[in-house]
Write a protein that holds these residues in place. Sequence first.
Motif, PDB file in Angstrom:
ATOM      1  N   LYS A   1       0.444  -1.151  -0.225  1.00  0.00           N
ATOM      2  CA  LYS A   1       0.017  -0.158   0.237  1.00  0.00           C
ATOM      3  C   LYS A   1       0.967   1.402   0.020  1.00  0.00           C
ATOM      4  O   LYS A   1       0.558   2.719  -0.720  1.00  0.00           O
TER       5      LYS A   1
ATOM      6  N   SER B   1       3.157   1.800  -4.011  1.00  0.00           N
ATOM      7  CA  SER B   1       1.637   1.991  -4.800  1.00  0.00           C
ATOM      8  C   SER B   1       0.979   3.656  -4.158  1.00  0.00           C
ATOM      9  O   SER B   1       1.636   4.372  -5.330  1.00  0.00           O
TER      10      SER B   1
ATOM     11  N   LEU C   1       6.335  -3.475  -7.265  1.00  0.00           N
ATOM     12  CA  LEU C   1       4.989  -2.484  -7.908  1.00  0.00           C
ATOM     13  C   LEU C   1       4.733  -2.658  -9.004  1.00  0.00           C
ATOM     14  O   LEU C   1       5.253  -3.842  -9.849  1.00  0.00           O
ATOM     15  N   SER C   2       2.696  -2.343  -8.779  1.00  0.00           N
ATOM     16  CA  SER C   2       2.871  -3.262  -9.254  1.00  0.00           C
ATOM     17  C   SER C   2       2.152  -2.751 -11.484  1.00  0.00           C
ATOM     18  O   SER C   2       3.165  -1.973 -10.608  1.00  0.00           O
TER      19      SER C   2
ATOM     20  N   ASP D   1       1.669   1.329 -11.504  1.00  0.00           N
ATOM     21  CA  ASP D   1       2.342   1.523 -10.154  1.00  0.00           C
ATOM     22  C   ASP D   1       3.291   2.168 -11.021  1.00  0.00           C
ATOM     23  O   ASP D   1       4.433   3.136 -10.538  1.00  0.00           O
TER      24      ASP D   1
END
Length: 966
Positions: free
Chosen positions: A539, A542, A587-588, A591
């Motif tokens: 969280k 991000s 990171l996604s 992101d």
Amino acid sequence: MDEQALLGLNPNADSDLRQRALAYFEQLKISRDAWQVCAEALAQRIYSDDHTKFFCFQVLEHQIKFKYSELTEVQQQLIRETLITWLQAQMLNPQPEKTFIRNKAAQVFALLFVTEYLTKWPKFFFDILSVIDLNPRGVDLYLRILMAVDAELVDRDVVHSSEEARRNTLLKDTMREQCIPSLVESWYQILQHYHYTNSELTCQCLEVVGAYVSWIDLSLIANGRFINMLLGHMSVEVLREEACDCLFEIVNKGMDPTDKTKLVESLCQVLQAAGLFSIGQEEDVDFLARFSKLVNGMVQALITSWTKLVKSGDMKNAQDTLLAIEAKVTLMLQLLIHDDDDISSNIIGFCYDYLHILKQLPMLSDQQKTNVEAIMLAVMKKLTYDEEYNFENEGEDEAMFVEYRKQLKLLLDRLAQVSPELLLAAVRRIFNTTIQNWQATSFMEVEVAIRLLYMLDEALPVSHGAHFSGDVSKTSALQDMMRTLVTSGVSAYQHTSVTLEFLETVVRYEKFFSVEPQHIPNVLMAFLDHRGLRHASPKVRSRTAYLFSRFVKSLNKQMNPYIEDVLNRIQDLLELSPPENGYQALLSSDDQLFIYETAGVLIVNSDYSAERKQALMRNLLTPLMEKFKILLEKMMMAQDEDRQMALADCLNHAVGFASRTSKAFSNKQTVKQCGCSEVYLDCLQTFLPALSCPLQKEVLRSGVRTFLHRMIICLEEEVLPFIPSASEHMLKDCEAKDLQEFIPLINQITAKFKRDLRTQVSPFLQQVFMPLLHAIFDVLHHPAEENDQSAALEKQMLRRSYFAFLQTVTGSGMCEVIANQGAENVEQVVFTIIQGAVDYPDPIAQKTCFIILSKLVELWGGKDGPVGFADFVYKHIVPACFLAPLKQTFDLADAQTVLALSECAVTLKTIHLKRGSECIQYLQQEYLPSQQVAPEIIQEFCQALQQPDAKVFKNYLKVFFQRVKP
């Protein structure tokens, strides 16, 4: 009755029986006399099964609601008698009916009341009261009926037609005249009788009083005997919550401001004498939440009175009312500071409105300043998280606290309006004390200290965030706090809430770093290391990706000394994670978009030479291109659909990342100046082959299309050579949604290269025009399921996009693109425009079609227009201008349709402009007579058409069609 079908009413019945029961219900609803069977069953108590009884009431409900006027006088009388007989039986039943049956019965009674009270059953309530007396079962039903009647008459959640609203007003007026005093007397008797013996009935009755008090004469309730009884209930544990709500409704009722002040003050005196203002001893939080709401209601009523008295110039009574308000501030503070947030939340309205009064006063007294400070401290304390807050898995409780915090923020903003100096001093005191000793302080206190600094940004008024220039006292205070924040080491605090609050605050006060740039390296490291992008919490990582992007953009040139270092440090975060390696990236992909954008901004905004920028951009994008080629090959060979989908997503991410880097280029700073055109052209050549991949077309096309949109902005005419082959691939095997998303790309090209229409765009459009139209026609003519709403909507949206495309082409002065498609194709296109104007009940598309027709007439409708076009105007365009508005679906009361009609008027005016008296002659002698229009109307129509002011004809045309439509 069909006993077998009735078995399906049981919730545990199988689906076949349930279906049979539903079908039976539908059958009974349309039957002429089935309601009589149900009425008899209820009156004679034939069925003992609860669901069957409920079912009988449903049938009666349907009869009263939809078919009552069809009944004879005798049948209507039978329904009244049935309900009264059923009510009498309830007095004798050994067991009361289930709650859901009693509620349904009450609804049926209320429906009959609404239907019959004004005409056939004026004694409705008296008949019920004569049956029930004070029998507890009867009283319960009577109170439920009263609530159902109130719901029918005043429930604001129910949308009533204007006719129903008029009827309801008449019903209330008649009730006030004929029966309300008797009903109020019955409530008093019920409350008195059951005060000690039946708390459930007493609470029900208090709810009824609270509901009705908003629309009956207040003096019937706000009098000595009633108020004393209600206050008596306030000391009975099982009754006091409902009594609170009832008193709240009483004080909420509109009345003369002086009388309202007297009423509220007398209530407060009695409540205080009863010890209810001593919050400390009260442990029942449910009661306190209701009590807090009541106090809030009472004081807001006083504040409304104060406002009215000030407006009317009655300063004596206004001053008395203000004293009364201020006498409650101590109580308000006790409720505001309460540990339970519901109790605190219920009193915020009082605080907010009280501060609004203080804001209007020319000067604050010492006591008022003390009150403001006390509210400030209470707000600051209540902003604090509690130990139970779950930061990693936020649920309903956490969401409620976030909402509560938003309310407190509004209070803080209002406090800043009343006294910015007091607020700044209080925040500074708390901030400095906490941050100087952060290692030994709980995370809740550290977080709230930083949060208060963050909130000051919006609370203290400034122009464009210029907190660090202007007023020296404010500037130095904020600058001192920011300096303390970034040098204290608090960013290392081991709690996600503190870390995030720190990063949010440095981004919010980015202008501080223009004043003291020496702190930038330390803050950058906080973003880049384990405190930010490499934090243990996904969280935090991000959110940091987004905040880091904002921070870098805001600092612009001040980032120059750190660019290469930052690019090196984020290198590993830029890696495209292929689906097969099983490695969980930090990171996604969402992101990573921010990190790519940040990298692009760093390169483009740097002071490096164009060669150096180009080299850095190539370093950034080459790994993406290389990975893209490898993954595309793998995808072409993949057999498993899940694997294909995973690879397609990964390819899409690669294109998205490249797209995102281009957001760094502004109009001023073109890609050419940075020497980056070549890199993006290489990207284009790398990505375009994905369009010919037959697998996962929707995902791949969507990504490449977005990239093309960006490149049209960044590369301008250099992108044009790639468009024809890209279009060819995108138009193969496409669906409505693909086309809908492709058309804006063509529109963008047309709009972007307006200056070079003839040389750049026209040849390309000529090439793509018919392939695009054939693809659109194929999709539109493809048969869909009759009831497939989403397919119908997609086709409607595609039709709109198609007409919008034609509008762009004609509006850009490129009608030759259409004209050069060959006579057959031109005819097909123009007929689709006529069809869109007339046949499809979609006013948005119709409006566009008339705009296109006007443009075609303007360009081709003169004496030197294409051969045969003048005939086409008279045979097809003129009739379309009449056929469309005459359609039943063309609703002249609808705003969008009126806009379509307005464009229809423009089309007719344009035809007249281009063809002159020939047009008038055609309308007078041929077209309008063939439509059986009266000669005087024809004359009137032609005169209006010849008026020089287009607005006159637009208004006339609306009246014309309103008159002639059947």
